[in-house]
Design a protein around this motif. Structure first.
Motif, PDB file in Angstrom:
ATOM      1  N   ALA A   1      26.254  27.221  49.197  1.00 19.50           N
ATOM      2  CA  ALA A   1      26.063  27.726  47.728  1.00 19.50           C
ATOM      3  C   ALA A   1      25.165  29.395  47.918  1.00 19.50           C
ATOM      4  O   ALA A   1      25.321  30.027  47.054  1.00 19.50           O
ATOM      5  N   ALA A   2      24.268  29.424  48.881  1.00 18.56           N
ATOM      6  CA  ALA A   2      23.725  30.765  48.933  1.00 18.56           C
ATOM      7  C   ALA A   2      24.670  31.662  49.210  1.00 18.56           C
ATOM      8  O   ALA A   2      24.335  32.859  48.749  1.00 18.56           O
ATOM      9  N   ALA A   3      25.662  31.664  49.860  1.00 18.03           N
ATOM     10  CA  ALA A   3      26.592  32.671  50.216  1.00 18.03           C
ATOM     11  C   ALA A   3      27.503  32.944  48.904  1.00 18.03           C
ATOM     12  O   ALA A   3      27.987  34.150  48.709  1.00 18.03           O
ATOM     13  N   ASP A   4      27.845  31.918  48.401  1.00 19.39           N
ATOM     14  CA  ASP A   4      28.814  31.833  47.040  1.00 19.39           C
ATOM     15  C   ASP A   4      28.057  32.718  45.991  1.00 19.39           C
ATOM     16  O   ASP A   4      28.650  33.195  45.176  1.00 19.39           O
ATOM     17  N   ASP A   5      26.593  32.585  45.716  1.00 20.08           N
ATOM     18  CA  ASP A   5      25.751  32.979  44.571  1.00 20.08           C
ATOM     19  C   ASP A   5      26.696  32.613  43.278  1.00 20.08           C
ATOM     20  O   ASP A   5      26.404  33.609  42.509  1.00 20.08           O
ATOM     21  N   GLY A   6      26.940  31.427  43.167  1.00 24.05           N
ATOM     22  CA  GLY A   6      27.436  31.090  41.876  1.00 24.05           C
ATOM     23  C   GLY A   6      28.816  31.493  41.467  1.00 24.05           C
ATOM     24  O   GLY A   6      29.172  31.207  40.089  1.00 24.05           O
ATOM     25  N   LYS A   7      29.613  32.342  42.265  1.00 25.58           N
ATOM     26  CA  LYS A   7      30.730  32.843  41.843  1.00 25.58           C
ATOM     27  C   LYS A   7      31.713  31.709  41.878  1.00 25.58           C
ATOM     28  O   LYS A   7      32.638  31.910  40.627  1.00 25.58           O
TER      29      LYS A   7
ATOM     30  N   MET B   1      35.631  29.253  35.080  1.00 17.41           N
ATOM     31  CA  MET B   1      34.629  28.846  34.968  1.00 17.41           C
ATOM     32  C   MET B   1      34.096  28.172  36.308  1.00 17.41           C
ATOM     33  O   MET B   1      34.670  27.257  36.856  1.00 17.41           O
ATOM     34  N   PRO B   2      33.036  28.474  36.933  1.00 14.94           N
ATOM     35  CA  PRO B   2      32.545  27.677  37.924  1.00 14.94           C
ATOM     36  C   PRO B   2      32.393  26.287  38.209  1.00 14.94           C
ATOM     37  O   PRO B   2      32.041  25.782  37.129  1.00 14.94           O
ATOM     38  N   LEU B   3      32.810  25.592  39.194  1.00 13.55           N
ATOM     39  CA  LEU B   3      32.531  24.059  39.278  1.00 13.55           C
ATOM     40  C   LEU B   3      31.143  23.913  39.180  1.00 13.55           C
ATOM     41  O   LEU B   3      30.270  24.399  39.695  1.00 13.55           O
ATOM     42  N   ARG B   4      30.753  22.641  38.534  1.00 10.11           N
ATOM     43  CA  ARG B   4      29.455  22.188  38.695  1.00 10.11           C
ATOM     44  C   ARG B   4      29.200  20.954  39.587  1.00 10.11           C
ATOM     45  O   ARG B   4      29.837  20.024  39.324  1.00 10.11           O
ATOM     46  N   VAL B   5      28.591  21.394  40.521  1.00  9.44           N
ATOM     47  CA  VAL B   5      28.479  20.453  41.721  1.00  9.44           C
ATOM     48  C   VAL B   5      27.217  19.708  41.851  1.00  9.44           C
ATOM     49  O   VAL B   5      26.125  20.359  41.801  1.00  9.44           O
ATOM     50  N   GLY B   6      27.213  18.394  41.487  1.00 10.52           N
ATOM     51  CA  GLY B   6      26.118  17.554  41.693  1.00 10.52           C
ATOM     52  C   GLY B   6      25.778  17.230  43.015  1.00 10.52           C
ATOM     53  O   GLY B   6      26.656  16.732  43.728  1.00 10.52           O
ATOM     54  N   TYR B   7      24.497  17.195  43.312  1.00 11.76           N
ATOM     55  CA  TYR B   7      24.116  17.057  44.701  1.00 11.76           C
ATOM     56  C   TYR B   7      22.610  16.542  44.774  1.00 11.76           C
ATOM     57  O   TYR B   7      21.716  16.478  43.646  1.00 11.76           O
ATOM     58  N   VAL B   8      21.971  15.733  45.652  1.00 19.64           N
ATOM     59  CA  VAL B   8      20.783  15.279  45.825  1.00 19.64           C
ATOM     60  C   VAL B   8      20.267  16.247  47.152  1.00 19.64           C
ATOM     61  O   VAL B   8      20.930  16.551  48.088  1.00 19.64           O
ATOM     62  N   GLY B   9      18.997  16.792  46.778  1.00 17.56           N
ATOM     63  CA  GLY B   9      18.544  17.520  47.813  1.00 17.56           C
ATOM     64  C   GLY B   9      17.648  16.936  48.900  1.00 17.56           C
ATOM     65  O   GLY B   9      16.554  16.663  48.860  1.00 17.56           O
ATOM     66  N   GLU B  10      18.490  16.719  49.998  1.00 14.54           N
ATOM     67  CA  GLU B  10      18.054  16.034  51.088  1.00 14.54           C
ATOM     68  C   GLU B  10      18.985  16.842  52.451  1.00 14.54           C
ATOM     69  O   GLU B  10      19.647  17.484  52.109  1.00 14.54           O
ATOM     70  N   HIS B  11      18.516  16.518  53.581  1.00 12.64           N
ATOM     71  CA  HIS B  11      18.937  17.090  54.617  1.00 12.64           C
ATOM     72  C   HIS B  11      20.465  17.147  54.760  1.00 12.64           C
ATOM     73  O   HIS B  11      20.903  17.950  55.461  1.00 12.64           O
ATOM     74  N   PHE B  12      21.129  16.105  54.292  1.00 10.18           N
ATOM     75  CA  PHE B  12      22.590  15.899  54.580  1.00 10.18           C
ATOM     76  C   PHE B  12      23.042  17.217  53.744  1.00 10.18           C
ATOM     77  O   PHE B  12      24.234  17.489  54.120  1.00 10.18           O
ATOM     78  N   SER B  13      22.332  17.769  52.863  1.00  7.81           N
ATOM     79  CA  SER B  13      22.919  18.925  51.884  1.00  7.81           C
ATOM     80  C   SER B  13      22.984  20.001  52.578  1.00  7.81           C
ATOM     81  O   SER B  13      23.400  21.207  51.887  1.00  7.81           O
ATOM     82  N   SER B  14      22.418  20.359  53.872  1.00  7.15           N
ATOM     83  CA  SER B  14      22.335  21.516  54.351  1.00  7.15           C
ATOM     84  C   SER B  14      23.557  22.431  54.405  1.00  7.15           C
ATOM     85  O   SER B  14      23.449  23.780  53.830  1.00  7.15           O
ATOM     86  N   PRO B  15      24.493  21.849  54.906  1.00  7.15           N
ATOM     87  CA  PRO B  15      25.903  22.865  54.977  1.00  7.15           C
ATOM     88  C   PRO B  15      26.312  23.365  53.298  1.00  7.15           C
ATOM     89  O   PRO B  15      26.518  24.595  53.351  1.00  7.15           O
ATOM     90  N   LEU B  16      26.189  22.348  52.430  1.00  7.96           N
ATOM     91  CA  LEU B  16      26.374  22.850  51.012  1.00  7.96           C
ATOM     92  C   LEU B  16      25.518  23.685  50.641  1.00  7.96           C
ATOM     93  O   LEU B  16      25.739  24.799  49.972  1.00  7.96           O
ATOM     94  N   LEU B  17      24.074  23.761  50.761  1.00  7.14           N
ATOM     95  CA  LEU B  17      23.264  24.800  50.564  1.00  7.14           C
ATOM     96  C   LEU B  17      23.294  25.854  51.072  1.00  7.14           C
ATOM     97  O   LEU B  17      23.321  27.024  50.418  1.00  7.14           O
ATOM     98  N   GLN B  18      23.885  26.019  52.380  1.00  9.18           N
ATOM     99  CA  GLN B  18      24.295  27.308  52.988  1.00  9.18           C
ATOM    100  C   GLN B  18      25.228  27.785  52.300  1.00  9.18           C
ATOM    101  O   GLN B  18      25.565  29.280  52.190  1.00  9.18           O
TER     102      GLN B  18
END
Length: 297
Positions: free
Chosen positions: A20-26, A1-18
């Motif tokens: 996540a886009a590549a991982d696509d929920g896998k 089961m994929p990890l559920r990763v809690g985050y806050v949507g702000e500029h610090f999250s940019s590497p995580l968002l990049q």
């Protein structure tokens, strides 16, 4: 089961968002927690997320939570190595003109145990105020905090400088000072149960996150690629993005935590009255980190 990763949507999250886009929920899914660190910790406790990142959650509430007995999470990694600059924010027409004017007033906070509360204690310590006289009003999120300083129910609140600067630029609030954290900004926490967040899954997550952090931290990426990503994702002015990028630093290995981060943070939090030293007069650092996942250096 994929990890559920809690985050806050702000500029610090940019590497995580990049990532996540590549991982696509896998291997993991993102769960946004707009109210901040207090909400991240609450959702870890309630089994709504497995990993907390702000991105990652703020260093001070995470460490103070464990020091005060929380078993809902342990520290599993590092994210941002530089201090976080907290703006001290008041209402457009309020009478407050400086940090010194706030002694004995009511601070707005997102939640109890949040970074906004802890940094009010740190500010009091720096100003020489009695920390046991601090008063707080919970306002849940940034909109509630802005409303509270403008309707006068609170005197000020504290939030990361660049996240809130657009509100100051728009004339919704005023900045009357800033207080950098006395510690690195972000750590990563995860629930200690292997059924919720297995050590193997966490190690893979942190190893891959490190590659995205390293790519984001590269000099050539800071010049243009990061600027364009943050501008498109968050709508910040280019000059603010470039100014922020000059101040932020990242670790080379997200699966390592310097022991001095824990000891120095605990020292400040003790002086601020946020944590109490155990009867042994010494914290056991192994109580704070999941040594199956992360190494102390």
């Amino acid at each position: 089961m994929p990890l559920r990763v809690g985050y806050v949507g702000e500029h610090f999250s940019s590497p995580l968002l990049q990532f996540a886009a590549a991982d696509d929920g896998k291997t993991f899914t993102l769960v946004e927690c707009p109210s901040g660190t207090g909400q991240l910790i609450s959702r870890l406790t309630k089994d709504e997320i497995d990993v907390a990142m702000r991105v990652a959650a703020l260093t001070d509430p995470l460490i103070s939570g464990i020091a005060n007995g929380s078993k809902a999470y342990k520290l599993v990694g590092s994210y941002v190595t530089t201090p976080l600059n907290w703006a001290v924010i008041t209402g457009v027409n309020s009478k407050y003109q400086s940090i010194q004017d706030l002694e004995g007033t009511t601070f707005g906070i997102s939640r109890y145990g949040s970074g906004s509360q802890t940094m009010a204690y740190v500010t009091a310590l720096q100003q020489g105020w009695a920390t046991d006289t601090l008063q707080f009003q919970v306002n849940n999120d940034i909109r509630g905090l802005i409303d509270s300083v403008n309707d006068g129910s609170t005197s000020a609140f504290m939030w990361e400088w660049f996240t809130t600067k657009p509100f100051a630029d728009a004339g919704e609030v005023r900045f009357i000072g800033s207080v950098p954290t006395p510690w690195p900004s972000w750590l990563i926490a995860a629930h200690p149960s292997p059924e919720r967040a297995s050590p193997d899954a966490l190690r893979v997550f942190l190893q891959t996150l490190s590659t995205y952090v390293t790519a984001f931290d590269a000099a050539e990426a800071r010049e243009q690629r990061n600027v364009e990503f943050i501008k498109e994702k968050f709508g910040y002015p280019e000059e603010d993005i470039k100014a922020w990028l000059k101040t932020v630093g990242y670790p080379t290995d997200c699966a390592a935590i310097p022991a001095k981060v824990l000891t120095e943070t605990l020292d400040v939090l003790e002086k601020a009255g946020v944590v109490k030293v155990p009867e042994s007069r010494k914290f056991d650092l192994n109580d704070f980190v999941d040594t199956r996942v992360v190494k102390m250096v």
